[in-house]
Design a protein around this motif. Structure first.
Motif, PDB file in Angstrom:
ATOM      1  N   ALA A  97       3.953   6.244   6.469  1.00  0.00           N
ATOM      2  CA  ALA A  97       3.624   6.966   5.052  1.00  0.00           C
ATOM      3  C   ALA A  97       3.866   8.384   5.567  1.00  0.00           C
ATOM      4  O   ALA A  97       4.218   9.383   4.073  1.00  0.00           O
ATOM      5  CB  ALA A  97       2.062   7.086   5.230  1.00  0.00           C
ATOM      6  N   ASP A  98       4.436   9.150   6.035  1.00  0.00           N
ATOM      7  CA  ASP A  98       4.690  10.543   5.960  1.00  0.00           C
ATOM      8  C   ASP A  98       6.288  10.547   5.257  1.00  0.00           C
ATOM      9  O   ASP A  98       6.574  11.367   4.301  1.00  0.00           O
ATOM     10  CB  ASP A  98       5.315  10.890   7.746  1.00  0.00           C
ATOM     11  N   ALA A 148       7.401   8.327   3.311  1.00  0.00           N
ATOM     12  CA  ALA A 148       7.029   7.537   1.632  1.00  0.00           C
ATOM     13  C   ALA A 148       7.187   8.983   0.799  1.00  0.00           C
ATOM     14  O   ALA A 148       6.961   9.376  -0.296  1.00  0.00           O
ATOM     15  CB  ALA A 148       6.643   6.119   2.201  1.00  0.00           C
ATOM     16  N   TYR A 149       5.688   9.578   1.131  1.00  0.00           N
ATOM     17  CA  TYR A 149       5.572  11.041   0.927  1.00  0.00           C
ATOM     18  C   TYR A 149       6.279  11.473   0.575  1.00  0.00           C
ATOM     19  O   TYR A 149       6.226  12.452  -0.529  1.00  0.00           O
ATOM     20  CB  TYR A 149       4.420  11.319   1.212  1.00  0.00           C
ATOM     21  N   ASP A 194       1.130  -1.063   0.019  1.00  0.00           N
ATOM     22  CA  ASP A 194      -0.070  -0.019  -0.012  1.00  0.00           C
ATOM     23  C   ASP A 194       0.835   1.294   0.224  1.00  0.00           C
ATOM     24  O   ASP A 194       0.178   2.311   0.258  1.00  0.00           O
ATOM     25  CB  ASP A 194      -0.742   0.371   0.836  1.00  0.00           C
ATOM     26  N   ARG A 195       1.763   0.861   0.122  1.00  0.00           N
ATOM     27  CA  ARG A 195       2.919   2.313   0.576  1.00  0.00           C
ATOM     28  C   ARG A 195       2.543   3.166  -1.474  1.00  0.00           C
ATOM     29  O   ARG A 195       2.174   4.490  -1.121  1.00  0.00           O
ATOM     30  CB  ARG A 195       4.817   2.437  -0.709  1.00  0.00           C
ATOM     31  N   ALA A 250       8.273  -0.339   2.133  1.00  0.00           N
ATOM     32  CA  ALA A 250       7.004   0.575   2.761  1.00  0.00           C
ATOM     33  C   ALA A 250       7.155   1.938   2.896  1.00  0.00           C
ATOM     34  O   ALA A 250       5.974   2.527   2.761  1.00  0.00           O
ATOM     35  CB  ALA A 250       6.043   0.478   4.281  1.00  0.00           C
ATOM     36  N   GLY A 251       8.136   2.413   3.166  1.00  0.00           N
ATOM     37  CA  GLY A 251       8.887   3.893   3.062  1.00  0.00           C
ATOM     38  C   GLY A 251       9.762   4.434   4.039  1.00  0.00           C
ATOM     39  O   GLY A 251       9.839   5.335   4.433  1.00  0.00           O
ATOM     40  N   LYS A 280      -1.091   5.011  -0.969  1.00  0.00           N
ATOM     41  CA  LYS A 280      -0.804   6.169  -0.477  1.00  0.00           C
ATOM     42  C   LYS A 280      -0.239   7.484  -0.837  1.00  0.00           C
ATOM     43  O   LYS A 280      -0.685   8.613  -0.178  1.00  0.00           O
ATOM     44  CB  LYS A 280      -0.262   5.571   1.084  1.00  0.00           C
ATOM     45  N   VAL A 281       0.495   7.227  -1.688  1.00  0.00           N
ATOM     46  CA  VAL A 281       1.182   8.667  -2.060  1.00  0.00           C
ATOM     47  C   VAL A 281       0.334   8.273  -2.719  1.00  0.00           C
ATOM     48  O   VAL A 281       0.189   9.764  -2.993  1.00  0.00           O
ATOM     49  CB  VAL A 281       2.741   7.624  -2.391  1.00  0.00           C
ATOM     50  N   ARG A 322      -2.112  11.293  -1.906  1.00  0.00           N
ATOM     51  CA  ARG A 322      -1.675  12.578  -0.928  1.00  0.00           C
ATOM     52  C   ARG A 322      -1.363  12.879  -2.387  1.00  0.00           C
ATOM     53  O   ARG A 322      -1.283  14.295  -1.880  1.00  0.00           O
ATOM     54  CB  ARG A 322      -0.079  12.186  -0.069  1.00  0.00           C
ATOM     55  N   MET A 323      -0.716  12.854  -3.267  1.00  0.00           N
ATOM     56  CA  MET A 323      -0.900  13.367  -4.459  1.00  0.00           C
ATOM     57  C   MET A 323      -2.151  14.354  -5.174  1.00  0.00           C
ATOM     58  O   MET A 323      -1.985  15.461  -5.337  1.00  0.00           O
ATOM     59  CB  MET A 323      -0.347  12.605  -5.265  1.00  0.00           C
ATOM     60  N   VAL A 344       2.032   3.717  11.080  1.00  0.00           N
ATOM     61  CA  VAL A 344       2.077   3.278   9.645  1.00  0.00           C
ATOM     62  C   VAL A 344       1.798   4.891   9.029  1.00  0.00           C
ATOM     63  O   VAL A 344       2.247   5.187   7.969  1.00  0.00           O
ATOM     64  CB  VAL A 344       0.306   2.664   9.133  1.00  0.00           C
ATOM     65  N   GLY A 345       1.560   5.668  10.273  1.00  0.00           N
ATOM     66  CA  GLY A 345       1.318   7.261  10.128  1.00  0.00           C
ATOM     67  C   GLY A 345       2.766   8.165   9.719  1.00  0.00           C
ATOM     68  O   GLY A 345       2.956   8.317   8.661  1.00  0.00           O
ATOM     69  N   PHE A 404      10.028  11.467   0.509  1.00  0.00           N
ATOM     70  CA  PHE A 404      10.569  10.540  -0.890  1.00  0.00           C
ATOM     71  C   PHE A 404      10.754  11.235  -2.195  1.00  0.00           C
ATOM     72  O   PHE A 404      11.005  11.751  -3.041  1.00  0.00           O
ATOM     73  CB  PHE A 404      11.481   9.575  -0.255  1.00  0.00           C
ATOM     74  N   GLU A 405       8.751  11.235  -2.210  1.00  0.00           N
ATOM     75  CA  GLU A 405       8.562  11.220  -3.420  1.00  0.00           C
ATOM     76  C   GLU A 405       8.188  12.517  -3.653  1.00  0.00           C
ATOM     77  O   GLU A 405       8.477  12.989  -5.262  1.00  0.00           O
ATOM     78  CB  GLU A 405       6.882  10.273  -3.615  1.00  0.00           C
ATOM     79  N   ARG A 406       7.939  13.215  -3.156  1.00  0.00           N
ATOM     80  CA  ARG A 406       7.971  14.380  -3.228  1.00  0.00           C
ATOM     81  C   ARG A 406       9.359  15.459  -3.893  1.00  0.00           C
ATOM     82  O   ARG A 406       9.642  16.338  -4.763  1.00  0.00           O
ATOM     83  CB  ARG A 406       7.363  15.451  -2.356  1.00  0.00           C
ATOM     84  N   VAL A 453      12.902  -2.293  -3.825  1.00  0.00           N
ATOM     85  CA  VAL A 453      11.725  -0.828  -3.600  1.00  0.00           C
ATOM     86  C   VAL A 453      12.930   0.688  -4.442  1.00  0.00           C
ATOM     87  O   VAL A 453      12.890   0.666  -5.224  1.00  0.00           O
ATOM     88  CB  VAL A 453      11.114  -0.363  -2.761  1.00  0.00           C
TER      89      VAL A 453
END
Lengths: 134, 545
Positions: free
Chosen positions: B433-434, B436-437, A21-22, B227-228, A25-26, A29-30, B429-430, B439-441, B314
């Protein structure tokens, strides 16, 4: 025709047993950061639970994330379930879909496929585009 | 007063001299002899083991080259196992398909489209018999990556061995069985956390008593990272889960010096080279200190953080997949410099599918190059003492200790309760997820370059030959299951499942013996899972973005 000035409502879900679910979830948020209303159903959804959520939430589009190589079975099943429920919203599949499977999914009625490495711009643009074409 | 034991260097020398060494020259490619260790103590093999768990490290034994494999039917995977052993692999590692990992049979509606796709499908003991056919289970060490139904998988494995005349006490290997990280990251749980912890504790007790060479839990940061999580979060959450298992076993009356020796770990090796090495070194130091100071271990072997490493799935890109070979080589080298006990190297095509034969072979060859050509195995902890490495190790430790303090607080002085609380309130999980996001940004903004994805994108000539699992596998596996169900003694199955349900209601009964009884009647994985689910219930995660 969808009024593009309205906020897009998207249902996101993981269909079946796949727990990766990574990515979804990303993506959630996007899309939220891009101003969309994101309804994330979470893990272990069925085609029925997704259809029910789309109806209840009056969603414009559905996004499924698939990482377990079940897409050729599960994505067409989702399209069929939406059709059976008389719901005319496009389905986007994200995750791991080998190039060789893209055509089969498109023929099965999947509106768009987002692969690994898709940028936020691509993700947002794809959702907007399938909604406006629907 | 002074004797040899007061001098760390002499103590290390004595331990080194007592070690059996591999019969190879410990010198550079150009013939320059090198020492077994450089720099100051605490030396490798010495508390707190920052520099490694053995005095002689890879001079005595290379890491186990353990390649994760599993796809299709048990026969398919059995073939891959034999190839890997034939190619110089020294341990087996089993990947199960998603239905198996979730305790579902191949004929369950939930399994549609997933049978044999991401690992091997196991429904009954019959499949496990085929999976390990013609493999000497007394001679290999086997790792099984399974968590929710781990007890059933272990019961099947030891039953196969015993049918072939190998006693359970002879079996060497590891079952992942790290249920806590499932709620945090991998999400392959069946029951709620507390009854799941009872199963884990029962397995720890059972293997401690009856399978002395078996590691009953592989406390895994791998999936947390995938998972991030950041490197420090991976380190902290993993070790916190480890503390939780220790507290659960202590509460069950087990002896920390006994079960502590059987706990092992599993970490990710990502691309930031020095951060990873610092993480591995910090893991050993933290674990040793907590086991000794907080949990009262007195046997040094119960303080050792022994770990398996896998390169970061990943980090693999679907774009220009061949360049993943370079990423894997760098990550494998970090694992070796970090002092890992075993290593899986990912195949370059794994961003797209399960590994093809060729890609799996190249991945194994990659770690063989690290082991046999680079010379890094000649010196224990060759980077130890370098200011940057020592600083990074301290920094990883500091960040991890902050997390432990938070969990200790959340659990009112119990890490176990803190971990339960963090699962229930969405803390893990929070945080993941933070990260992971974030990194993605950063990638999205171009502040981080991923070669082939957002930089240097020319030259993507498409996909290699991918391993395809077709629908025929699913149909075949369902037929197989149907045959087993028709041929078994249904009365024996029903009785064994009823006994298992009864055992589940009584927390003083160890669940392993009734599970072993059930699998021997060819009760299916799902039937065994359901027999306990009646008592334990199921777990549904809150969907939080």
């Amino acid at each position: 025709m969808t009024d593009k000035t309205e906020q897009i409502r998207i249902v996101l879900a993981k269909l079946g047993l796949d727990g990766h679910d990574r990515g979804i979830k990303v993506v959630a948020r996007m899309l939220r950061d891009a101003g969309m209303e994101v309804i994330y159903l979470g893990l272990r959804q069925t085609t029925d639970s997704i259809v029910a959520a789309v109806e209840q939430e009056d969603a414009d589009v559905v996004g499924l994330s698939m990482h377990n190589a079940g897409h050729l079975t599960l994505a067409p099943a989702m399209v069929e379930a939406l059709r059976q429920g008389d719901i005319d919203v496009p389905l986007i599949v994200g995750g791991i879909v080998p190039d060789a499977d893209v055509e089969a999914l498109e023929q099965a009625g999947v509106a768009a496929i987002l692969g690994p490495g898709a940028s936020a711009e691509e993700v947002v643009a794809t959702v907007r585009s399938v909604v406006s074409e629907a | 007063m002074s004797d040899a034991n007061d001098d760390p260097q002499q103590r290390w020398q004595a331990a080194y001299d007592a070690s059996k060494l591999r019969d190879v020259p410990f010198e550079t490619m150009s013939g320059v002899p090198v020492d077994a260790v450089y720099g100051d103590g605490p030396y490798p093999g010495e508390y707190p083991f920052t520099r490694g768990i053995h005095a002689s490290m890879y001079r005595s034994r290379l890491w186990t080259m353990r390649m994760f494999a599993g796809f299709g039917t048990a026969e398919d995977t059995n073939g891959r196992f034999k190839e890997l052993l034939g190619a110089g692999g020294t341990g087996l590692s089993t990947a199960f398909d998603m239905p198996t990992l979730m305790g579902r049979d191949s004929d369950s509606p939930w399994s549609l489209g997933e049978v044999g796709r991401a690992g091997v499908a196991i429904d009954t003991l019959s499949d496990m018999e085929d999976l390990f056919a013609d493999i000497d289970l007394a001679g290999v060490s086997t790792s099984m990556t399974i968590n929710g139904p781990a007890a059933t998988a272990l019961a099947m494995y030891l039953s196969v061995a015993e049918k072939n005349g190998v006693a359970r006490s002879q079996l060497g290997g590891t079952i992942q069985n790290d249920i806590l990280k499932e709620y945090q990251a991998q999400k392959e749980y069946i029951y709620p956390p507390r009854p799941s912890m009872r199963i884990v504790t029962d397995m720890v007790r059972f293997t401690t008593a009856e399978m002395p060479r078996w590691n009953p839990v592989s406390i895994s940061g791998y999936h947390i990272r995938e998972a991030g999580a950041t490197a420090a979060e991976e380190l902290a959450f993993t070790l916190a889960n480890g503390f939780a298992y220790v507290e659960a076993a202590l509460a069950a009356g087990e002896d920390v010096d006994t079960f502590g020796k059987r706990l092992s770990f599993f970490f990710n090796s990502h691309s930031d080279f020095f951060e990873e090495i610092g993480k591995f070194r910090a893991a050993r130091r933290i674990w040793a200190r907590w086991m000794k100071e907080r949990y009262g271990a007195t046997d040094e072997r119960a303080m050792l953080c022994r770990f398996h490493t896998q390169t970061a799935g990943v980090s693999l890109t679907a774009q220009q997949p061949e360049i993943n070979i370079a990423r894997v080589a760098i990550q494998a080298l970090a694992g070796a410099l970090g002092g890992t006990q075993s290593l899986h190297t990912d195949s370059y095509d794994e961003a797209l599918a399960l590994p093809s034969d060729k890609a799996a072979r190249i991945a194994l060859r990659t770690q063989q190059i690290v082991a046999h050509e680079t010379g890094v195995v000649n010196v224990a902890d060759p980077l130890g003492g370098a200011p940057f490495i020592e600083w990074m190790t301290d920094e990883m430790e500091r960040q991890a200790e902050d997390v432990f303090a938070k969990l200790d607080d959340m659990g009112n002085g119990s890490i176990l309760e803190g971990v339960y609380a963090g699962i229930e309130n969405g803390y893990f999980v929070g945080e993941i997820a933070d990260s992971a996001y974030r990194f993605e940004r950063e990638v999205n903004a171009g502040r981080r370059i991923i070669v082939g994805v957002n930089g240097f994108t020319d030259g993507d000539d498409g996909e290699a030959n991918l391993l395809r699992i077709d629908q025929a596998t699913e149909d075949y596996q369902r037929k197989r299951l149907d045959t087993v169900k028709r041929e078994r003694n249904q009365v024996a199955v029903d009785e064994s499942l009823a006994s298992l349900t009864a055992a589940a209601t009584d927390t003083n009964t160890n669940l392993m013996p009734p599970i072993i009884e059930a699998v021997r009647t060819y009760a299916t994985l799902e039937e065994v899972a359901m027999a306990m689910e009646q008592v334990f219930g199921t777990y549904v995660e809150k969907a939080i973005v």
